[in-house]
Design a protein around this motif. Sequence first.
Motif, mmCIF file in Angstrom:
data_model
loop_
_atom_site.group_PDB
_atom_site.id
_atom_site.type_symbol
_atom_site.label_atom_id
_atom_site.label_comp_id
_atom_site.label_asym_id
_atom_site.label_seq_id
_atom_site.Cartn_x
_atom_site.Cartn_y
_atom_site.Cartn_z
ATOM 1 N N SER A 30 0.850 -1.183 0.000
ATOM 2 C CA SER A 30 0.000 0.000 0.000
ATOM 3 C C SER A 30 0.888 1.235 0.000
ATOM 4 C CB SER A 30 -0.918 -0.003 1.220
ATOM 5 O OG SER A 30 -1.688 1.192 1.243
ATOM 6 N N LEU A 31 0.588 2.175 -0.871
ATOM 7 C CA LEU A 31 1.314 3.438 -0.903
ATOM 8 C C LEU A 31 0.730 4.460 0.074
ATOM 9 C CD1 LEU A 31 1.933 3.874 -4.750
ATOM 10 C CD2 LEU A 31 3.420 2.820 -3.036
ATOM 11 N N PHE A 32 -0.366 4.081 0.733
ATOM 12 C CA PHE A 32 -1.019 4.955 1.711
ATOM 13 C C PHE A 32 -1.236 4.158 2.986
ATOM 14 C CE2 PHE A 32 -5.311 6.439 3.294
ATOM 15 C CZ PHE A 32 -4.809 7.508 4.008
ATOM 16 N N ASN A 33 -0.706 4.665 4.099
ATOM 17 C CA ASN A 33 -0.762 3.914 5.357
ATOM 18 C C ASN A 33 -2.011 4.173 6.189
ATOM 19 O OD1 ASN A 33 -0.336 6.408 6.625
ATOM 20 N ND2 ASN A 33 1.844 6.043 6.975
ATOM 21 N N GLY A 34 -2.911 5.037 5.698
ATOM 22 C CA GLY A 34 -4.156 5.291 6.421
ATOM 23 C C GLY A 34 -4.030 6.278 7.563
ATOM 24 N N LYS A 35 -2.794 6.758 7.828
ATOM 25 C CA LYS A 35 -2.566 7.645 8.962
ATOM 26 C C LYS A 35 -2.010 9.008 8.570
ATOM 27 C CE LYS A 35 -1.505 3.663 11.918
ATOM 28 N NZ LYS A 35 -0.462 3.015 12.760
ATOM 29 N N ASN A 36 -1.095 9.004 7.592
ATOM 30 C CA ASN A 36 -0.454 10.247 7.192
ATOM 31 C C ASN A 36 0.025 10.117 5.753
ATOM 32 O OD1 ASN A 36 2.145 8.880 7.288
ATOM 33 N ND2 ASN A 36 2.071 9.148 9.516
ATOM 34 N N LEU A 37 0.719 11.131 5.273
ATOM 35 C CA LEU A 37 1.161 11.137 3.879
ATOM 36 C C LEU A 37 2.635 10.750 3.760
ATOM 37 C CD1 LEU A 37 -0.709 14.338 2.617
ATOM 38 C CD2 LEU A 37 -1.394 11.934 2.410
ATOM 39 N N HIS A 38 3.088 9.903 4.655
ATOM 40 C CA HIS A 38 4.456 9.398 4.590
ATOM 41 C C HIS A 38 4.681 8.699 3.244
ATOM 42 C CE1 HIS A 38 8.268 7.736 5.910
ATOM 43 N NE2 HIS A 38 7.872 6.544 5.485
ATOM 44 N N GLY A 39 5.788 9.016 2.587
ATOM 45 C CA GLY A 39 6.092 8.433 1.282
ATOM 46 C C GLY A 39 5.627 9.276 0.110
ATOM 47 N N TRP A 40 5.020 10.427 0.420
ATOM 48 C CA TRP A 40 4.516 11.335 -0.612
ATOM 49 C C TRP A 40 5.026 12.747 -0.348
ATOM 50 C CZ3 TRP A 40 0.848 9.542 -4.337
ATOM 51 C CH2 TRP A 40 0.311 8.270 -4.091
ATOM 52 N N HIS A 41 5.038 13.554 -1.389
ATOM 53 C CA HIS A 41 5.273 14.985 -1.227
ATOM 54 C C HIS A 41 4.325 15.738 -2.156
ATOM 55 C CE1 HIS A 41 7.976 13.753 -4.543
ATOM 56 N NE2 HIS A 41 7.737 14.958 -5.046
ATOM 57 N N ALA A 42 3.930 16.928 -1.736
ATOM 58 C CA ALA A 42 2.968 17.717 -2.504
ATOM 59 C C ALA A 42 3.672 18.795 -3.305
ATOM 60 C CB ALA A 42 1.943 18.353 -1.579
ATOM 61 N N LEU A 63 -8.931 7.942 5.299
ATOM 62 C CA LEU A 63 -8.947 8.063 3.844
ATOM 63 C C LEU A 63 -7.961 9.134 3.394
ATOM 64 C CD1 LEU A 63 -12.832 8.126 3.263
ATOM 65 C CD2 LEU A 63 -11.313 6.132 3.127
ATOM 66 N N LEU A 64 -7.364 8.931 2.253
ATOM 67 C CA LEU A 64 -6.558 9.971 1.615
ATOM 68 C C LEU A 64 -7.522 10.846 0.822
ATOM 69 C CD1 LEU A 64 -3.240 9.364 -0.371
ATOM 70 C CD2 LEU A 64 -4.804 11.221 -0.867
ATOM 71 N N VAL A 65 -7.522 12.127 1.080
ATOM 72 C CA VAL A 65 -8.509 13.027 0.465
ATOM 73 C C VAL A 65 -7.802 14.110 -0.345
ATOM 74 C CG1 VAL A 65 -10.475 14.554 0.858
ATOM 75 C CG2 VAL A 65 -10.051 12.626 2.414
ATOM 76 N N SER A 66 -8.201 14.244 -1.601
ATOM 77 C CA SER A 66 -7.819 15.378 -2.439
ATOM 78 C C SER A 66 -8.962 16.380 -2.358
ATOM 79 C CB SER A 66 -7.595 14.928 -3.887
ATOM 80 O OG SER A 66 -7.470 16.046 -4.738
ATOM 81 N N LEU A 67 -8.689 17.543 -1.795
ATOM 82 C CA LEU A 67 -9.754 18.527 -1.560
ATOM 83 C C LEU A 67 -10.178 19.252 -2.834
ATOM 84 C CD1 LEU A 67 -8.405 20.001 1.802
ATOM 85 C CD2 LEU A 67 -10.277 18.350 1.491
ATOM 86 N N GLY A 68 -9.370 19.177 -3.876
ATOM 87 C CA GLY A 68 -9.762 19.779 -5.155
ATOM 88 C C GLY A 68 -9.202 21.159 -5.403
ATOM 89 N N THR A 69 -9.018 21.936 -4.342
ATOM 90 C CA THR A 69 -8.423 23.273 -4.458
ATOM 91 C C THR A 69 -7.532 23.531 -3.254
ATOM 92 O OG1 THR A 69 -10.341 24.278 -3.356
ATOM 93 C CG2 THR A 69 -10.354 24.241 -5.775
ATOM 94 N N PRO A 70 -6.461 24.294 -3.449
ATOM 95 C CA PRO A 70 -5.924 24.757 -4.729
ATOM 96 C C PRO A 70 -5.397 23.598 -5.557
ATOM 97 C CG PRO A 70 -4.364 25.187 -2.966
ATOM 98 C CD PRO A 70 -5.610 24.682 -2.305
ATOM 99 N N HIS A 73 -0.489 18.558 -7.073
ATOM 100 C CA HIS A 73 -0.269 17.123 -7.198
ATOM 101 C C HIS A 73 0.383 16.564 -5.942
ATOM 102 C CE1 HIS A 73 -0.650 18.563 -11.335
ATOM 103 N NE2 HIS A 73 -1.092 17.356 -11.617
ATOM 104 N N LEU A 74 -0.040 15.370 -5.583
ATOM 105 C CA LEU A 74 0.585 14.599 -4.514
ATOM 106 C C LEU A 74 1.410 13.515 -5.194
ATOM 107 C CD1 LEU A 74 0.684 14.309 -1.396
ATOM 108 C CD2 LEU A 74 -1.080 12.531 -1.640
ATOM 109 N N ILE A 75 2.708 13.524 -4.954
ATOM 110 C CA ILE A 75 3.648 12.729 -5.737
ATOM 111 C C ILE A 75 4.403 11.760 -4.833
ATOM 112 C CG2 ILE A 75 5.614 12.860 -7.328
ATOM 113 C CD1 ILE A 75 4.774 15.821 -7.843
ATOM 114 N N THR A 76 4.545 10.519 -5.280
ATOM 115 C CA THR A 76 5.306 9.552 -4.492
ATOM 116 C C THR A 76 6.769 9.965 -4.419
ATOM 117 O OG1 THR A 76 5.709 8.174 -6.458
ATOM 118 C CG2 THR A 76 3.791 7.614 -5.084
ATOM 119 N N ASP A 77 7.385 9.690 -3.286
ATOM 120 C CA ASP A 77 8.820 9.935 -3.164
ATOM 121 C C ASP A 77 9.608 8.968 -4.052
ATOM 122 O OD1 ASP A 77 8.278 11.901 -1.293
ATOM 123 O OD2 ASP A 77 8.610 10.572 0.423
ATOM 124 N N GLY A 78 9.107 7.736 -4.160
ATOM 125 C CA GLY A 78 9.783 6.720 -4.949
ATOM 126 C C GLY A 78 9.388 6.752 -6.418
#
Length: 235
Positions: A30-42, A63-70, A73-78
Motif C-alpha cells: 500500500s502506498l497509503f498507510n491510512g494515517k499520514n502522507l508518509h512516502g509522498w510529497h505535494a 482516507l486519503l482526500v484530495s480537496l480539489g483546491t488549490p 499534485h501529490l507525488i510519491t517519493d519513490g
Amino acid sequence: MKNLFPRLCLAVIVLNSAAACSRAQPDSKSLFNGKNLHGWHADVPAMDTDTTARMPFVVRDGLLVSLGTPGGHLITDGTYSNFRLELEYRFAGKPGNCGALVFVSTPRALYDMFPKSIEVQMMHTNAGDFWCIQEDIVVPDMEKRRGPKEKWGVNGDKLRRIPNLTDGSEKPVGEWNKLTIECLGNSIKVWMNNDYVNYGYDATASSGHIALQSEGSEVEFRKVQLTPIKKLSDS
C-alpha cells in the motif's frame, strides 16, 4: 527406504515450486498507510506565494482526500516501473475532475502546474482517458480516437486527450470505483471497475513517480495499492 525416497523427492519438488511461485508473484504494498502522507510529497504552486493557501491533500477518517483546491499534485517519493496500481476512490460530493499520473518526472512542465507524465483521467464520465503531458503514447485507431494527426501534441493547444474505449463503466456518484492501471515497459493498460477501458503502447517514458491530482473536486481514496510486475526477461 524405498518408500522414503519418493516422498523426499516430492517434498523437494513442492518446496521448489513454492519458491518459484514466491519469486513470480512479488509482494504488493500500500502506498497509503491510512494515517499520514508518509512516502509522498505535494507540489502545489499556490502555496509558493500564498501563506494562507491550504494544503489540498489530507488524511481524514483513514482516507486519503484530495480537496480539489488549490490545484496541485501529490507525488510519491519513490519511482516505479513495471507495476500494477489499484485505486479505490469516490467523489465525496459533487462529481468533477481528478487524475492519476504515471511516469511522472519534471514538475510543472505544463502550464506551470502539471508534471511531465501520462495522466489516466478520473474525471466523472471520462475515467480511463489518457492525457499526454509532455510525454506521448500510441493507441490503436489513433486518428479515430485522437483526431487529425497534424493536431497531435503533448503541450499547449495540441490534441493531448485520447478517449477511453467504453462508456458507463463508472459507479453512481458516492459509490466506490476501482481504477486499475498496469504499466509494463512503455505500455499502459487501464481497467475501470474491471472493464477494460484503455490501452496504449510506445510511450515516451517507462518509469517515474506516481501522482494524484487536486483539480477542482473533492475525491476520497481508500486504497492505493502497488504490485510489481516481474517481466519474463527478468526471470
